[in-house]
Scaffold this active site. Structure first.
Site, mmCIF file in Angstrom:
data_model
loop_
_atom_site.group_PDB
_atom_site.id
_atom_site.type_symbol
_atom_site.label_atom_id
_atom_site.label_comp_id
_atom_site.label_asym_id
_atom_site.label_seq_id
_atom_site.Cartn_x
_atom_site.Cartn_y
_atom_site.Cartn_z
ATOM 1 C CG ASP A 209 -5.053 -1.078 11.867
ATOM 2 O OD1 ASP A 209 -5.632 -1.020 12.862
ATOM 3 O OD2 ASP A 209 -3.925 -1.136 11.739
ATOM 4 C CD GLU A 269 -7.042 2.324 15.013
ATOM 5 O OE1 GLU A 269 -7.067 1.720 16.124
ATOM 6 O OE2 GLU A 269 -6.278 2.258 13.904
HETATM 7 C C1 NOJ Z 1 -5.549 -0.822 15.701
HETATM 8 C C2 NOJ Z 1 -6.241 -2.077 15.707
HETATM 9 O O1 NOJ Z 1 -7.232 -1.755 16.203
HETATM 10 C C3 NOJ Z 1 -5.319 -2.768 16.966
HETATM 11 O O2 NOJ Z 1 -5.943 -4.016 17.089
HETATM 12 C C4 NOJ Z 1 -3.854 -3.302 16.094
HETATM 13 O O3 NOJ Z 1 -3.058 -3.912 17.142
HETATM 14 C C5 NOJ Z 1 -3.210 -2.119 15.688
HETATM 15 N N1 NOJ Z 1 -4.197 -1.113 15.017
HETATM 16 C C6 NOJ Z 1 -1.940 -2.420 14.751
HETATM 17 O O4 NOJ Z 1 -2.773 -2.859 13.479
#
Ligand code: NOJ
Length: 533
Positions: A209, A269
């Site tokens: 993440d 991500e």
């Molecule tokens: C990316 C995640 O996909 C999202 O859902 C989240 O709000 C943010 N990161 C913060 O962790």
């Protein structure tokens, strides 16, 4: 499981938003047992792996991306035993499982943050997070002008129990998601250990993440006036995203993953706009893949799509990494709706799926896209849970509309998501029985059957998955390419039927298409086809 070389290079990976997939106990929230019970559906659909969004102990201030305990399951979602049972059942079906790791921030309910708040300024317990004195005579101004991605400032000021204000702490997301300080060795050690905890249990990898976010410019400089602080927009250079130091973390994580038997995948991500910057995360000693957000955000436009496809393949190829393709996830408007909604949106979405599944590399599918689900745009205000809604002063509705629980059966709500009489955490629209899995399974022409057929072919045909592609001549508005051996893919993005030079057998099409005759194929508007021979 069978050893297979670098499985992620051509896998179809299905994202499960745990809270909204299947509720086994009727509490309104999806859970790990619900997933285990539905695994045969995913095997039938033909996916190679699943990615679970966070199911860890959490107050769910941001749907679980606010983790209070990285080594346990939230009781709403089950137990560690349920997790082990799910992992074992997935492996028995030949499905790999990757999980989310959330290293940029924890929940404010995490033991470390509680300890930090209880400690005095300057205490080592505070150095695991980013605490600073405020500016101005009484420290009443935040330390800098950084903005939270969910709206408002990225700093919150602590108050002592007697109400006296003291230091500020950084949260790029919600105030309930304090950022870790990755200059602190204990934070590194903690995440090494968290990775090992789950690797020891047998997970096949991690989705990381905010993978571009952990390292901040040490001076914490102000951002430029008007800089965009939007997770979904990597176009602005920011002192807290895509800093060089973050790559050292991944070199270490890569070594940890590689030290385990089997092949454990690490997926970034990283909302970084430039494909060449994204590819830096995929250098041979770093991560294995990154989500292709440039592709996800590309409009329904043939020249732009071609440019993104070529750019992604070139950038990733240069570091020896595979390219991924993705159209939807739990943070963005579902692509049926992005492509215009209604019949047209669905027609385009189906064509886009056949395009995506034919491109070289691996694909990420988001739960419900195989049913052609649209975004739910009319959720009642009082049901909205995304922090964006409140943080934006109720001007932005946020991401709940793509997180609505899945319909499994026809009939009445909750459409098999949970037991009869249970109330899902977000209301499921009345008409969704007709979109349910049961309503589409085995029905010719349904979106579910399209996905099942295409995923089956993708597995069966050597031409698809990893490898190269060659563009072929095509009329304006049509993307046409060859995957060797023997598969040609044509996508007509235009509004009129297009004639293309083609022959052979129609393997699958996103809408009705007549077989080619006399070396020519009439490809209807907004339709894609895979041909063989
Ligand atoms: C990316 C995640 O996909 C999202 O859902 C989240 O709000 C943010 N990161 C913060 O962790």
């Amino acid at each position: 499981m069978e050893p297979q070389s670098r499985w992620w290079r051509e896998a179809a990976i299905y994202q499960i938003y745990v809270r909204s997939f299947a509720d086994s106990n009727g509490d309104g929230e999806g859970d790990l047992t619900g997933i285990r019970e539905r695994l045969p559906h995913l095997a039938e659909l033909g996916v190679d792996a699943i990615w679970l969004t966070p199911f860890y102990v959490s107050p769910l201030a941001d749907g679980g991306y606010d983790v209070a305990d990285y080594r346990d399951v939230d009781p709403r979602f089950g137990t560690l035993e349920d997790f082990d049972a799910l992992l074992g059942a997935a492996h028995d079906l030949g499905i790999r499982l990757i999980i989310d790791v959330v290293p940029n921030h924890s929940s404010s309910a995490h033991a470390w943050f509680r300890e930090a708040v209880a400690a005095e300024p300057g205490d080592p317990a505070r150095s695991r997070y980013v605490f600073r004195d405020g500016k101005g005579p009484d420290g009443e101004q935040p330390p800098n002008n950084w903005k939270s991605i969910f709206g408002g400032p990225a700093w919150t000021r602590l108050k002592r129990p007697d109400g006296t204000p003291e230091q500020w702490y950084l949260h790029l997301f919600d105030p309930e998601q304090p950022d870790f300080d990755w200059t602190h060795q204990e934070v590194h050690d903690e995440f090494d250990d968290v990775l090992r905890f789950w690797l020891d249990r047998g997970v096949d990898g991690f989705r990381i993440d905010v993978a571009h976010g952990m390292v901040k410019d040490p001076g914490l400089p102000d951002i430029a006036e008007g800089a965009k602080a939007d997770l979904l927009d990597g176009s602005t250079t920011l002192p807290y995203f895509d800093q060089d130091g973050v790559h050292d973390i991944y070199r270490r994580w890569s070594a940890i993953a590689a030290s385990y038997p089997g092949e454990r995948a690490l997926v970034a991500e990283a909302w970084v706009e430039d494909a060449n910057r994204v590819a830096r995360y995929l250098r041979p000693d770093e991560l294995h893949q990154a989500f292709n957000f440039e592709y996800l955000t590309a409009p329904w436009d043939p020249s732009r799509l071609r440019e993104v496809i070529d750019g992604s393949l070139a950038a990733n190829g240069a570091v020896g990494a595979t390219t991924t393709w993705v159209l939807s996830n739990h943070d963005v408007t579902r692509h049926v709706t992005r492509f215009g909604g209604g019949e047209q949106g669905l027609r385009r979405a189906r064509a886009a799926t056949l395009l995506m599944l034919a491109l070289p590399g691996s694909v990420y599918l988001y739960q419900g896209e195989e049913l052609g689900l649209p975004e739910v745009t009319d959720l009642p205000d009082d049901s909205l849970q995304d922090p964006t809604w409140e943080r934006s002063g109720r001007t932005e509705r946020g991401r709940d509309g793509c997180r609505v629980p899945l319909p499994w059966e026809d009939g009445s709500a909750p459409f098999g998501f949970g037991p009869e009489g249970s109330t899902p955490w977000l209301p499921v629209p009345e008409g969704w029985g007709a979109l349910s899995r049961a309503s589409q399974r085995g029905v010719e022409g349904s979106t579910l059957e399209l996905y099942t057929r295409a995923l089956g072919l993708r597995r069966e045909l050597d031409a698809l998955g990893d490898g190269a592609m060659t563009w072929l001549d095509a009329p304006e508005g049509v993307l046409y390419f060859e995957r060797e051996p023997g598969v040609r893919v044509a996508v007509n993005l235009g509004g009129e039927t297009a004639e293309i030079a083609a022959s052979g057998e129609v393997l699958v099409s996103s809408g009705p298409v007549a077989a080619p005759a006399d070396g020519s194929l009439a490809l209807p508007a907004e339709t894609a086809v895979w041909l063989r021979g």
